[in-house]
Write a protein that holds these residues in place. Structure first.
Motif, short mmCIF file in Angstrom:
data_model
loop_
_atom_site.label_atom_id
_atom_site.label_comp_id
_atom_site.label_asym_id
_atom_site.label_seq_id
_atom_site.Cartn_x
_atom_site.Cartn_y
_atom_site.Cartn_z
N LEU A 123 65.95 74.30 90.85
CA LEU A 123 66.35 74.28 92.25
C LEU A 123 65.24 73.71 93.12
N LEU A 124 63.99 74.06 92.73
CA LEU A 124 62.83 73.57 93.47
C LEU A 124 62.79 72.05 93.44
N VAL A 125 62.98 71.54 92.22
CA VAL A 125 62.92 70.08 92.07
C VAL A 125 64.02 69.42 92.87
N GLN A 126 65.25 70.00 92.78
CA GLN A 126 66.39 69.44 93.52
C GLN A 126 66.14 69.46 95.03
N PHE A 127 65.65 70.56 95.55
CA PHE A 127 65.41 70.69 97.00
C PHE A 127 64.35 69.71 97.48
N ASN A 128 63.28 69.59 96.65
CA ASN A 128 62.24 68.62 97.02
C ASN A 128 62.83 67.23 97.11
N GLU A 129 63.63 66.92 96.11
CA GLU A 129 64.24 65.60 96.07
C GLU A 129 65.16 65.42 97.28
N GLY A 130 65.95 66.49 97.55
CA GLY A 130 66.90 66.46 98.68
C GLY A 130 66.18 66.24 99.99
N LEU A 131 65.06 66.96 100.17
CA LEU A 131 64.31 66.81 101.43
C LEU A 131 63.80 65.39 101.56
N ASN B 30 47.70 73.87 122.16
CA ASN B 30 48.38 74.03 120.87
C ASN B 30 47.47 74.88 119.98
N PHE B 31 47.85 76.17 119.87
CA PHE B 31 46.90 77.11 119.26
C PHE B 31 46.75 76.91 117.74
N LYS B 32 47.86 76.82 117.03
CA LYS B 32 47.79 76.74 115.55
C LYS B 32 49.09 76.16 115.02
N ASN B 33 49.04 75.38 114.01
CA ASN B 33 50.26 74.89 113.36
C ASN B 33 50.38 75.53 111.97
N LEU B 34 51.58 75.99 111.66
CA LEU B 34 51.81 76.52 110.30
C LEU B 34 53.01 75.82 109.70
N GLN B 35 52.85 75.36 108.40
CA GLN B 35 53.96 74.67 107.75
C GLN B 35 54.78 75.67 106.97
N TYR B 36 56.09 75.39 106.87
CA TYR B 36 56.89 76.30 106.07
C TYR B 36 57.82 75.54 105.12
N SER B 37 58.28 76.27 104.13
CA SER B 37 59.07 75.67 103.06
C SER B 37 60.17 76.61 102.66
N PHE B 38 61.06 76.11 101.75
CA PHE B 38 62.00 77.00 101.09
C PHE B 38 61.24 77.70 99.96
N ALA B 39 61.52 79.00 99.76
CA ALA B 39 60.83 79.72 98.67
C ALA B 39 61.82 80.12 97.60
N PHE B 40 61.52 79.75 96.37
CA PHE B 40 62.37 80.12 95.22
C PHE B 40 61.55 81.04 94.31
N SER B 41 62.27 81.76 93.48
CA SER B 41 61.52 82.59 92.54
C SER B 41 60.78 81.68 91.54
N LYS B 42 59.71 82.19 90.92
CA LYS B 42 58.87 81.39 90.04
C LYS B 42 59.63 80.80 88.85
N THR B 43 60.71 81.47 88.51
CA THR B 43 61.45 80.99 87.32
C THR B 43 62.41 79.87 87.67
#
Ligand code: ADP
Length: 927
Positions: free
Chosen positions: A213-221, A196-209
C-alpha cells in the motif's frame, strides 16, 4: 440543463471506473480544518480530496473512520484501520510506521492579542504559550528556553480562546487553521504578526507490514503531482479560494456550464479515448509499481543475502565512515577482536579493548581517494594465536551523498603461509636429495623443454645456472645429431606413455667418453594426463669395464680349466714314467744274477727317475707357493760366475753321453771367469730360473749347442739361454708362459708345462723381466733381466779346492735321521772317508748322543723327525756345544726351511736328495 450535462460527465467518468474495488479504512481526525473536517455532515478537506483522487486512481472503496489521535493510532496498530491520513514526519513515527512520501506541509503561525508587543519567535520565550500540536509541543519542550511556558490544548480553537481570555500570551497553531477559525468565529482581538513559526510535513501512515500500500500511495502521490491534480486541490484549499467557498452555496452562473457542456459533448469521444489511454497508462504505471515493488523486495532480499554472505565469509570485513564509525562488520572480524557484532556497529571501535596493537594501525585509512592499499600483516587474535592476513583497503564514495566509506578486507593466509613454508621445505629437501644423487636427473615438459635438473646433470653439460637450460629444448642446447636422438626417444615415450631404457656413449664437458645407461619415464598426473618426462642417466663406464674384465676372466678361467685337465693328464704321465722305471729297476736289482755293471746301470736309471720325479714335485710345490703368495725373496751377496760354473757342472753331470755328444752346453761369462762378480739378489731363485731355461733348451734341441750366461746393458744385467733347437711356433708363442701350458712339442717330448710359468712368476716376484725370441727350426733365446744396482767385480774368487778323496778316519759324525734307508745312504756315501758314523733315530737321541759323546765332530741333522724335530734338536745341541758344526738336511729345496734351519743354529744345509759329492764338500768345508 446544466445538471443534466454534469450528470453526463459524472456518468462518463463512472462508467470507466473499475468493477472490483479494494476496500480500505482510513483513520481521519474529527475536526481539523481545512485538512479534514465535517461540514454539513460531509467529510471534506485537503486530505480528503487527495484521498478521493488516490481512490479513483487505484479503485479503492474508501471508508472514513473518525477519531482522535490516540484512538486512531491504536486502531492502526490493531489492524482495525488500514492507514492514517495525517502523520507528521518525525523520527519516532518513521521508526513505528511505513510513512508515505510527505504530501503536505503544515505551517504554524503565532497568534497574539492586539496589544501584544511580540514581533519575533524569540520574543515569546518568557511568555505563556498555548498550542495544540503535540509534535510542536514536544519539539519546543525540548528547548529549555521554551520549556515551562507551554500549554497543550486539545483543539486549535481552544488555543485561540486562551489568548482572548488571557490564559495564554500567545497561541501557536496551523496558519491555515488559524486563519479559518478567526474568520469563522470573528475573533477581532487576535492579531497575526507575519511570522512563519515552524513548518511540519505530514504523510499517510501505514503499518510496518503493509509495504504494498505504501508503494502504491507513493506512486499515486507522484502521479497526482505529475498530472497537476495535486496543484489543483492545493489551489482549492490553500490558494485564493476561501475554505468557506467550498461549503457555501453561492448563486451559480450557468452560461459557462453550457459552453463547457458543449465542449464536453464535442470532446466526449476524445475524452473517452483519453480515458482509455489514461487507463492504459495507469495499468502500465501499476505494472511499473509492481516492478519497482519487486525490485525493492529483491533489493531487500539481496541486502539480506549480502549480509549473510559477508557473515559467512571467513575473511575479515569492516567498513568505517569518515568518523571511524563502523558501518559494516562481519562475524570473522568481530571474533578476531573478541567483541559482539551488535556492540561494534554504528560506533567507533574501542581501541583499548583490541587484542593486538597492530589492529589500530590496520584501521587507519591513509592515502588518496579510492586508492587501493594491499599488504600483509601479522595479528594476534583473542586466543593469542599469531595469524597472517592479506589486507586490502579501499576508499569509496557513497553514490547517494559525498560520504566516504573505508573498506577493509583481510584474508587469513596463516594456513596458506604454513603450507607454503612446508612446501618450500619439501622442495628444498627434494632438491638436495636429487642433487646428492650422482646420476644425471632431468625433467622436461610435454613440449620437451627442460623444466629442471640436478647438479650432476648441470655439471656434466657445463651449465652454470638454471637459466642456461630451463625452458630450452635439446635443439638449442646440443648438437644436431644428439638433439635428434634425444627427441626421437622422448617422442616415443610421449606417444606410448611407456618407460624406455637405453645405453649411450656420451662425451662429458671435459671431453671424457662416458657410457650412460638412461632410463626415461613418462610423468602423468592422477588423471593419467601426460605432463612430461623424467630422465635418469647413470654412468656405467666402470661397471661395463668390470663386466668386460669378468667376461675375460671367465673365458680365461674356462681356458685354464681346460689346461688343468690337460695338465693333469700330462702330470699323470710325467709321474708314472719315472715311477715305473724306479719300481721296475728296483725289482731287477734284487736279482742275484745281475752283474756289477748291470747293477750300476740300473741304480743310475733309478737315480735319474727319482731326480725327475723330485724335480716335478719341486715344480708343483713352487707353483702352489707362488699362487698362495708365499714365496719369499732372500737376498744375499753371491758370486754370479761361480753360480754359472756350478750350474754348468751339475747339469753336465746328469746328461747322458749321447745327448752330450749331439748338443754342447757352454756357459758365457763376460770378462775373467776367475774373478768374482758379486750380485745382491736371491741366488737360489736365479739359479732355479736359469736351470729351468737350460733344461728346456737341452730338451728341445737335438743337435747344435746350448749357451747360457749373462751380459750387461747400460743399466741391467741380462741372463740368457740360447739354443739351436726347434724354436717355438706362432701359436705356442702366446701361451708358453701360462700355467700348465705346453707347446705342441709335448706329444714328442712330454712335460708338465710348469717350467716357464714358474720361471716367469719368479722373475716377476724378483723384480725382473723375462722374454724370448725364437725362430722356428733355428732355435730360441730366453732372457731375463734385473736392474743393475748391487753388483761389483772387484772381489777375488775364493778357491774351491775339491778333494776327490777325504781321510776322516779320526772324525766322528753323528747322523740324526729317522729313515733307516736315508741313514744307510749317508753311511755308504761317507764310507770311503773312514769317518766313524753314529746314528741317532730322532732329535732326542741326537741331543743325548752329543751330551754323552764329546768326541763328535759334526752333526748331519734331518729336520722332520719324531719326538724332537731337527730345529729344536739343533738349538739344544748348540746350547751343549756351541762350536759343533751342524748341517741340516731339508726335505725339499724350500727357502724357508733353509732359513729356519739356519735360524735354529745350523751352519750349513743340504737339500734332499743328497748328492754324495755335495755332502763331502759341505762336510769338508766345516771340518
Ligand atoms: P714343458 O717343457 O714341461 O712342456 P715349459 O713351461 O717349460 O713346459 O715350456 C712350455 C712350452 O714351451 C714347452 O712345451 C715348449 O713347447 C716350449 N718351449 C720352452 N722352451 C723351449 C725351447 N728352448 N725351445 C723350444 N720350445 C720351448
Amino acid at each position: 440543463m446544466h445538471r443534466f450535462l454534469l450528470f453526463i460527465v459524472f456518468f462518463a467518468t463512472l462508467s470507466f471506473a473499475q468493477a472490483e474495488k479494494q476496500k480500505l479504512k482510513v483513520g481521519i481526525r474529527t475536526n481539523y480544518p481545512p485538512y479534514e473536517f465535517t461540514s454539513n455532515e460531509r467529510i471534506i478537506g485537503f486530505n480528503i480530496d487527495i484521498l478521493h483522487q488516490l481512490s479513483d486512481l487505484f479503485s479503492y472503496d474508501l471508508k472514513f473512520v473518525k477519531g482522535d489521535k490516540e484512538t486512531l493510532y491504536q486502531m492502526l496498530d490493531s489492524g482495525q484501520i488500514d492507514f492514517i491520513s495525517f502523520c507528521f514526519q518525525s523520527q519516532e513515527n518513521k521508526a513505528a510506521y511505513n510513512l508515505s512520501i510527505p504530501y503536505n506541509m503544515v505551517s504554524f503561525g503565532i497568534y497574539i492579542p492586539y496589544q501584544s508587543s511580540i514581533k519575533n519567535p524569540e520574543d515569546i520565550m518568557p511568555y505563556k504559550v498555548s498550542l495544540q500540536n503535540e509534535l510542536l509541543y514536544e519539539m519546543m519542550g525540548n528547548n529549555k528556553k521554551f520549556a515551562g511556558h507551554l500549554v497543550l490544548r486539545r483543539s486549535q480553537n481552544q488555543c485561540l480562546q486562551d489568548v482572548i481570555n488571557g490564559d495564554a500570551d500567545a497561541a501557536i497553531i496551523s496558519s491555515l487553521s488559524g486563519k479559518y477559525l478567526i474568520e469563522r468565529n470573528n475573533y477581532k482581538m487576535i492579531k497575526v504578526p507575519p511570522i512563519n513559526f515552524k513548518n511540519l510535513q505530514y504523510s499517510f501512515a501505514f503499518s510496518k507490514t503493509n509495504d504494498s500500500l505504501l508503494v502504491q500511495f507513493n506512486e499515486g502521490l507522484n502521479i497526482l503531482r505529475e498530472t497537476g491534480t495535486y496543484n489543483r486541490i492545493y489551489q482549492k484549499w490553500f490558494g485564493e479560494v476561501h475554505p468557506n467557498q467550498i461549503t457555501e452555496k453561492k448563486p451559480i452562473v450557468y452560461w459557462p456550464y453550457y459552453v463547457l457542456a458543449l465542449i464536453i459533448a464535442v470532446l466526449l469521444f476524445l475524452l473517452i479515448n483519453q480515458r482509455r489511454k489514461y487507463l492504459d497508462l495507469k495499468q502500465m504505471k501499476s505494472k511499473e509499481i509492481d516492478i519497482r515493488h519487486n525490485a525493492e523486495r529483491t533489493l531487500y532480499d539481496y541486502q539480506l543475502l549480502v549480509e549473510g554472505m559477508v557473515d559467512t565469509l571467513p575473511h575479515l570485513i569492516i567498513a568505517q565512515d569518515e568518523n571511524k564509525k563502523v558501518k559494516l562488520v562481519n562475524n570473522a572480524f568481530a571474533q578476531l577482536i573478541g567483541q559482539p557484532k551488535d556492540e561494534i556497529l554504528n560506533k567507533k571501535l574501542d581501541t583499548n579493548a583490541l587484542p593486538d596493537k597492530n589492529l589500530i594501525s590496520l584501521l587507519e585509512h591513509k592515502g588518496g581517494e579510492q586508492k587501493n592499499q594491499n599488504y600483509q600483516i601479522k595479528l594476534v587474535d583473542t586466543n593469542s594465536r599469531m595469524r597472517t592476513f592479506d589486507i586490502s583497503k579501499r576508499k569509496i564514495k557513497k553514490a547517494t551523498n559525498k560520504e566516504t566509506i573505508n573498506f577493509l578486507v583481510g584474508i587469513d593466509i596463516t594456513e596458506r603461509e604454513q603450507k607454503d613454508e612446508e612446501l618450500k621445505k619439501e622442495k628444498a629437501l627434494l632438491t638436495s636429495l636429487i642433487n646428492s644423487i650422482p646420476d644425471l636427473i632431468f625433467y622436461k615438459d610435454r613440449t620437451l623443454k627442460y623444466v629442471g635438473a640436478n647438479n650432476a646433470f648441470k655439471k656434466f653439460n657445463g651449465f652454470k645456472s638454471e637459466k642456461d637450460f630451463i625452458g630450452k629444448s635439446d635443439a638449442t642446447l646440443f648438437d644436431k645429431k644428439k638433439a635428434k636422438d634425444f627427441k626421437r626417444t622422448d617422442q616415443q615415450i610421449l606417444n606410448t606413455k611407456e618407460r624406455l631404457e637405453l645405453s649411450v656413449w656420451e662425451t662429458d664437458n671435459d671431453g671424457n667418453r662416458v657410457l650412460y645407461d638412461t632410463l626415461k619415464v613418462p610423468i602423468v598426473d592422477q588423471n593419467g594426463e601426460l605432463l612430461g618426462i623424467v630422465g635418469i642417466s647413470r654412468d656405467i663406464t666402470q661397471q661395463a669395464d668390470i663386466q668386460r674384465q669378468l667376461q675375460k676372466a671367465k673365458t680365461k678361467a674356462e681356458d685354464s680349466d681346460k689346461l688343468k685337465t690337460i695338465f693333469l693328464t700330462n702330470l699323470s704321465h710325467e709321474i708314472r714314467t719315472p715311477l715305473n722305471s724306479i719300481i721296475g729297476f728296483s725289482d731287477l736289482l734284487t736279482d742275484p744274477d745281475l752283474t756289477d755293471d748291470q747293477r750300476e746301470e740300473f741304480t743310475e736309471l733309478i737315480n735319474k727317475s727319482g731326480a725327475s720325479l723330485l724335480a716335478l714335485v719341486d715344480d708343483i710345490m713352487d707353483l702352489s707357493k707362488i699362487e698362495a703368495n708365499q714365496i719369499q725373496i732372500n737376498k744375499n751377496k753371491f758370486n754370479i760366475n761361480q753360480v754359472l760354473i756350478d750350474l754348468h757342472a751339475s747339469i753336465e753331470e746328469n746328461r747322458d753321453a749321447v745327448h752330450k755328444h749331439a748338443v754342447s752346453l757352454e756357459y758365457y761369462i763376460p770378462g775373467n771367469e776367475d774373478e768374482a762378480l758379486y750380485f745382491n739378489h736371491d741366488d737360489f731363485r736365479i739359479k732355479q730360473v736359469l736351470s729351468n731355461l737350460i733344461k728346456n733348451a737341452l730338451k728341445y734341441t737335438s743337435k747344435g749347442e746350448v749357451k747360457f750366461g749373462y751380459r750387461f746393458t747400460e743399466n741391467e744385467i741380462v741372463f740368457f739361454v740360447k739354443d739351436t733347437g726347434l724354436g717355438i711356433s706362432e701359436e705356442d708363442k702366446k701361451h708358453i708362459f701360462e700355467n700348465y701350458n705346453s707347446g705342441k712339442s709335448i706329444e714328442q717330448f712330454g712335460g708338465s708345462g710348469l717350467g716357464l710359468s714358474i720361471s716367469k712368476k719368479l722373475v716377476d716376484i724378483l723384480g725382473g723381466k723375462i722374454a724370448f725370441t725364437t725362430d722356428e727350426l733355428k732355435g730360441s733365446e730366453f732372457f731375463f733381466s734385473f736392474p743393475l744396482k748391487d753388483h761389483s767385480t772387484s772381489q777375488p774368487v775364493p778357491s774351491t779346492e775339491l778333494a776327490e778323496t777325504y781321510d776322516w778316519s779320526d772324525i766322528q759324525i753323528l747322523v740324526a735321521e729317522d729313515e733307516q734307508n736315508n741313514f744307510f745312504f749317508i753311511k755308504e756315501a761317507l764310507k770311503k772317508t773312514g769317518a766313524k758314523i753314529i746314528w741317532a733315530e730322532d732329535g732326542l737321541r741326537a741331543v743325548e748322543e752329543v751330551e754323552s759323546n764329546p768326541k763328535i765332530d759334526l752333526v748331519l741333522m734331518d729336520i722332520k723327525m719324531p719326538n724332537l724335530d731337527g730345529y729344536e734338536a739343533t738349538k739344544q745341541i748348540k746350547q751343549i756345544r756351541k762350536d759343533l758344526p751342524i748341517i741340516a738336511q731339508t726335505a725339499y729345496a724350500m727357502s724357508d726351511e733353509k732359513d729356519l734351519s739356519l735360524q735354529a743354529g745350523c751352519d750349513e744345509y743340504l737339500t734332499k736328495p743328497i748328492r754324495p759329492k755335495k755332502l763331502l764338500r759341505k762336510i769338508n768345508k766345516l771340518l
